[in-house]
Each structure stands twice: as C-alpha cells, then as structure tokens.
Design an enzyme around this catalytic site. Structure first.
Site, PDB file in Angstrom:
ATOM      1  CG  HIS A 163      45.103  51.132  31.845  1.00  0.00           C
ATOM      2  ND1 HIS A 163      45.492  52.130  32.705  1.00  0.00           N
ATOM      3  CD2 HIS A 163      45.317  49.970  32.513  1.00  0.00           C
ATOM      4  CE1 HIS A 163      45.917  51.600  33.840  1.00  0.00           C
ATOM      5  NE2 HIS A 163      45.832  50.293  33.745  1.00  0.00           N
ATOM      6  CB  CYS A 204      46.076  46.240  34.679  1.00  0.00           C
ATOM      7  SG  CYS A 204      45.730  45.835  36.407  1.00  0.00           S
ATOM      8  CD  GLU A 238      51.655  46.919  35.071  1.00  0.00           C
ATOM      9  OE1 GLU A 238      51.427  47.467  36.161  1.00  0.00           O
ATOM     10  OE2 GLU A 238      51.685  45.683  34.942  1.00  0.00           O
ATOM     11  CG  ASP A 239      48.778  51.930  35.797  1.00  0.00           C
ATOM     12  OD1 ASP A 239      48.391  50.948  35.155  1.00  0.00           O
ATOM     13  OD2 ASP A 239      48.583  52.048  37.018  1.00  0.00           O
TER      14      ASP A 239
END
Length: 620
Positions: A238, A76, A37-38
């Site tokens: 992302h 997300c 994530e991220d």
C-alpha cells in the site's frame, strides 16, 4: 510376487510421472512475487528523481510497468486479505485492521488452485490475513520458505516479503539519513519542519533497502538459471508509511508500484500492449491479483472472484473503475469507500464525524505524526495541513491530473457534477453488488452472523437487504431523514442496520432537532444490539438531560467492561474516548478494566483495548 505385468505398469507410471514433471518444467512458468511493505510508487522507474532504486528500475527496463495500480486497502492486513482471497474484504467481513472472520464456504484461496495444478507454493514469510485459511495452504510459510526447497521438476510460486520499509522503520533513532533531508520536496499537506524532512528522507532510505533485497532475489534467480523460466512481480502492499498516506484510502494511501516481467518463452501470456521496458495505464488493483495468477497458469478464474485477470490465458477487458476502502484502523472505527477512474478520485465518508487523522496509537509513534498534530493543536498549520485532523466531508472529489496531492475538494464545483454523480453511482452500485458488510457495525455483523462466514450470512435470503440499507445510510450521512413519524418508526425497525443509521442520521441534525427525538432515542439504550445502545448513549450524553447523560454513561460503562464481549466493549470504549470531558465520570471505572481481555474473539484483537484505555485515561 511381482509379475512382469506389474513391473511394466510401475515403469509406465514412473515414466508418466517423469513426463508430467518435464511438462510442468517446460510449459508451466515459475512465478515469483517480490513484495515490500509501506511504500508507494516512490521509485526511480516512476519518475521520482529523489529515489534510489536501481534494481527495480532495472527490472522495469526489461519488464512492464503499471502506471496506476491500487492496493484496495491502505493498510497491510486487509490488503493481504484481498490478495489471498480474490474477494473485496468488505464483502467477506475482513475489512477491519487485525480482525478475523471465517472464510466463505467453497471459496478457496488461490494457493489451493496452484497446488492442485502441481505448483510448489511458498510464502516468506508474513501471512496476516483477516480470513481463516487452512493449515496446509502453503507448502512452506516461514522465514525459511524458498523456491529452492521444491521437489525436482515442479514449477514454483514463491512470495518474498520485505519488511525493511515498514512504517516502524521510520522511528529508528538515532539515525543518519542517506537521502539528504534538505533536498526532499515536502508535500503541501505536511508541515515543512526538520522532523518531517527527516522522516521522509528515512522513508526513502528504507525504500532503497527494499530495492536492494529485491535485487538479491533477482540475482538468486539468475544464478539458478531460472530468470527466463519465471514470471516476476514486484509490488508494494500500500502507500508510504508516512502519516496521511498509510491508512488513508485516497490515492496516496492506495497507489502502489507494480512491475511485471514475462519472459519471451511465455509471450503468449502477455497483454496486447506489453512491450519490454514499456508501461500501461490499465487500472489494476489487488482484487485482480488472484484471478491473474490463476490465469497465468491456465486456470480459468472462478466466477465468484471479484477481480479481473490482467495477464494470462483468461485476460479480461480493462475495468472502468478501481475501488478502495477503509474500515477500523486498529482501535479506531471508520467506514470509508473510494473509487477512481484513473483521473478522478471520489471518496465517500460514511462517518464524517471522524477525522482521517484519528488517534491511532501505533501511528502516533512516528515523530512527524506527533509533531504535526502538536502544530495543528497550536493553530500553526494551514488549511491543507489541518484537514487531516478535522472531521471529514461526506463526499470528496479530487482531480489527480491538476491536483496530484489531493488538496482541493471539487465536490461542489458546478463543472464537476457529472463526474461526481458518475463516480458516486459506480461506488454505491459496487457496494451493493458485493453486498458490502460495512453498513453493519463490526460487533453487529459478528452478532448476526453468529460464527458463520459474514459473506455466506449476507447471501442467505432475508438476512441482509443491502440495497435498502445502502440507500438509507447514504441519506443519513448527508443528514437527510424521512418524515418525523417515519424516523421514529425506523428506530424500532426489525433491521438493526436501519436502526443504527437512523440514530446516525439524527445525530447529523441541528441540536434542536436532535432534542426533539430524545424521547424516541431513550428506549434504544435497551436495544438487543450493543452497537445501537452505544450509538444512542453517545447522543444522550451529548444532547440529553443530566438524567439522560447519567443513564447513558452507566450503560456505556457496562458495555465497555473488558471482561464482557470484546467487540461491543471496543465500540463503547471508542465512544467514551471521543466524548472527552463529557465522559470523565467513567474514568475511574475504566481504570479498573483489565487491559488483557479474557474474551477476545481472536488474538488479532489483543492490542486494541490497551490503546483505547491508555488514551482515555492519559491522552486528553
């Protein structure tokens, strides 16, 4: 009594079943998706010398790197909604962060197809979709889900999602960075202060943690002797969790890492340019993943899927463009659409009155975000650093070749007008082709769809003239209105989208012009659409008489009441907050509203009202 014929039938059935299992094991690839994530492409394999990511770098040496992959959404939940559905969330109504809409009828999520093909499908562990999904979508979906739990002989599709690089991990304090903050090259849109360096270093540390977790999953596969039977994806959801990356639908918020490994035994599923250890410049977006995974297992992607398979039996030619979007980010409404051809990024802001750096309560918890904002308010940031906190331009154009940080907006450059027109045309045509629901405010499309899928509602003849609305919204945001008589008539148009964008277009005019329309705006306070009432009230408070402002504030207070329908309340609270001191008279009333709304359409909306009320009462 069991007859010999029945025994023979059962034996043949068992042999057939075993044969099918063997066939699956021999001919169908396992598929493993390792996600984190991220974080964007801040990894060694992408040429980032500051990054320490040995496991993914090693995978890339035998796999295939996609040099330019986009998430579709810079946050997300909408990104996962794209992945699971094979639809652009603006076409399904699932574009807003932590929202919920019914899924389109007959448009199954990709695990349904995989399970029908005999796959054991697991998700470990986050779902976080803005669309409804069936309870049995996954064979397992939890932090215990694992391909090891599959029945013997069945191929698997497994997702393992790591959260260690999530934005929230940048806030751990006290924390001693492993990456040296002094060696970080701070991007020019961030102020070069110790706290920003600390957050960047900490971010790179978390990416290293995500890489280590990926390494463990790869090791587990190797220990089981399954590496050469398994197609492996590594990707992030992302861009970086740093401010102006996450939630920003520019390249830095949308670009992700993507490494794919296809074993030699499945070489026929590779694209023509696949070379172990090589890379490709093919444009790939999250919209392409669902059709691609179906293509890999021999299923022809259905025509309604909006992406392009980039691997497998049904691989398609490379698309000319990729598209991104930004809708509401938690409690803050927005409407941005983006397109790239791999070199240029064109951004279309349909709410140019709003800055990219709106006060999203969750985002402001990151130390560098708060300090950056304080420097901006104190007048201590330069042009590039201030842009995040200022209202946006309607159109933006960046050349990633000469300006990878997306600092210099080329929208007015005479030499770039052909590219501007080409990309703008591609974007608006795409929005029309997918019937982008974003032209309707969130509360309004829920009101109009009335419990059915917005995707299906928008395709019922007569419900949604997206071409007409798209052209009108485009003109309105540029401040271009038809004649005075036509503009006034449009405030009574049967189409609420036309009424909304007419009000917005009036708000883009000079003060004198806005004042000349006040008599036509006043009746909009009684419109059947709460979103139009809210938009009219905003104009009347800002530009109307004292009497207008009093009545408009009263209407905003009525709609904002959190015991009433949630989405109109959210819209009204957002306007009250943005009005600042002009809405001070409403603060005592707002203080009486319950922060826990009793009329939430879904629990995914629960944090929005508390954030807005807190900022209205204490944030200015």
């Amino acid at each position: 009594m069991v007859t010999p014929i029945l025994r023979l039938t059962r034996a043949l059935t068992l042999l057939f079943a075993l044969g099918c299992s063997a066939l699956y094991a021999a001919e169908q690839p396992n598929i493993l998706w390792i996600t984190s994530e991220d974080h964007g492409p801040e990894m060694g394999t992408y040429g980032d010398a500051y990054a320490k990511t040995p496991h993914v770098d090693s995978l890339a040496t035998k796999g295939f790197r996609y040099n330019f992959a986009w998430s579709t959404a810079p946050v997300c939940a909408p990104a996962r909604t794209t992945l699971i559905s094979g639809l652009y969330p603006p076409s399904s109504g699932g574009q807003h962060m932590r929202s919920f809409v019914p899924a389109p009828k007959g448009k199954d999520a990709y695990p349904v197809f995989l399970k029908q093909a005999g796959y054991y499908c697991t998700n470990n562990s986050k779902e976080d979709y803005n669309l409804s999904t069936p309870d049995d979508l996954w064979d397992e979906s939890s932090n215990q889900a694992h391909w090891k739990n599959r029945p013997d002989g069945r191929p698997f599709f497994a997702i393992f999602n790591s959260t260690v690089s999530h934005e929230s991990q940048l806030r751990r304090r006290p924390y001693t960075a492993i990456h040296d903050p002094a060696k970080m090259i701070v991007p020019p849109y961030h102020p070069d202060i110790p706290e920003v360096r600390q957050d960047w270093a900490q971010y790179y540390d978390t990416v290293s943690e995500a890489d280590a977790i990926a390494g463990q999953h790869l090791a587990d596969l190797a220990t089981a002797g399954l590496t050469e039977d398994t197609i492996i994806f590594y990707y992030s959801d992302h861009g970086a969790g740093m401010p102006s990356h996450k939630r920003n639908p520019n390249n830095r918020g949308l670009r992700v890492s993507l490494i794919v490994y296809i074993p030699e035994k499945f070489a026929d599923l590779r694209p023509a340019d696949y070379v172990p250890g090589g890379s490709t410049d093919r444009l790939v977006g999250f919209i392409d993943y669902a059709p691609t995974v179906l293509s890999l297992v021999g299923i022809k992607p259905p025509e309604w899927m909006q992406g392009h398979a980039f691997l497998g039996q049904y691989i398609t030619p490379e698309p000319e463009y990729m598209f991104g979007f930004r809708g509401r980010m938690d409690e803050r409404t927005d409407f941005v659409r983006t397109v790239t051809d791999g070199r240029y990024v064109y951004v279309r802001n349909f709410r140019p009155d709003l800055p990219a750096g709106q006060h999203v309560q969750y985002q402001m918890q990151t130390p560098s975000t708060r300090l950056w904002y304080e420097l901006f308010k104190a007048g201590k940031t330069n042009r590039a650093q201030s842009a995040f906190w200022l209202p946006t331009q309607v159109e933006e154009l960046y050349d990633l070749q000469s300006d990878p940080h997306e600092i210099n907006n080329l929208i007015d450059d005479p030499k770039r007008q052909d590219d501007r027109k080409r990309l703008a045309s591609a974007l608006i045509n795409q929005m029309i082709s997918i019937r982008d629901i974003g032209f309707l405010p969130e509360a309004e499309f829920h009101r109009l769809a009335a419990g059915i899928s917005p995707y299906d509602w928008a395709r019922i003849p007569g419900n949604y003239d997206v071409t007409k609305v798209a052209v009108y919204a485009h003109q309105a945001t540029l401040g271009v209105l038809p004649t005075v008589a036509k503009t006034k008539a449009n405030l009574k148009d049967p189409d609420s989208a036309i009424r909304f964008w007419t009000l917005y277009g009036i708000g883009r005019q000079s003060v004198a012009t806005i004042e000349s329309y006040l008599s036509s705006i006043r009746p909009c306070l009684d419109d059947e659409s709460a979103e139009i009432q809210v938009r009219a009230a905003d104009l009347l408070v800002r530009y109307g008489s004292a009497k207008d402002a009093k009545r408009a504030l009263q209407r905003l207070g009525e709609i904002a009441d959190t015991t009433k329908p949630h989405l109109p309340s959210l819209a009204a609270l957002g306007v009250i907050d943005n009005l600042g001191e002009l809405a001070d008279a409403l603060h005592p009333l707002v203080a009486t509203f319950p922060k826990e709304s009793p009329v939430l359409p879904h629990t995914r909306y629960k944090n929005h009202v508390p954030a807005l009320i807190d900022h209205i009462l204490t944030g200015h």
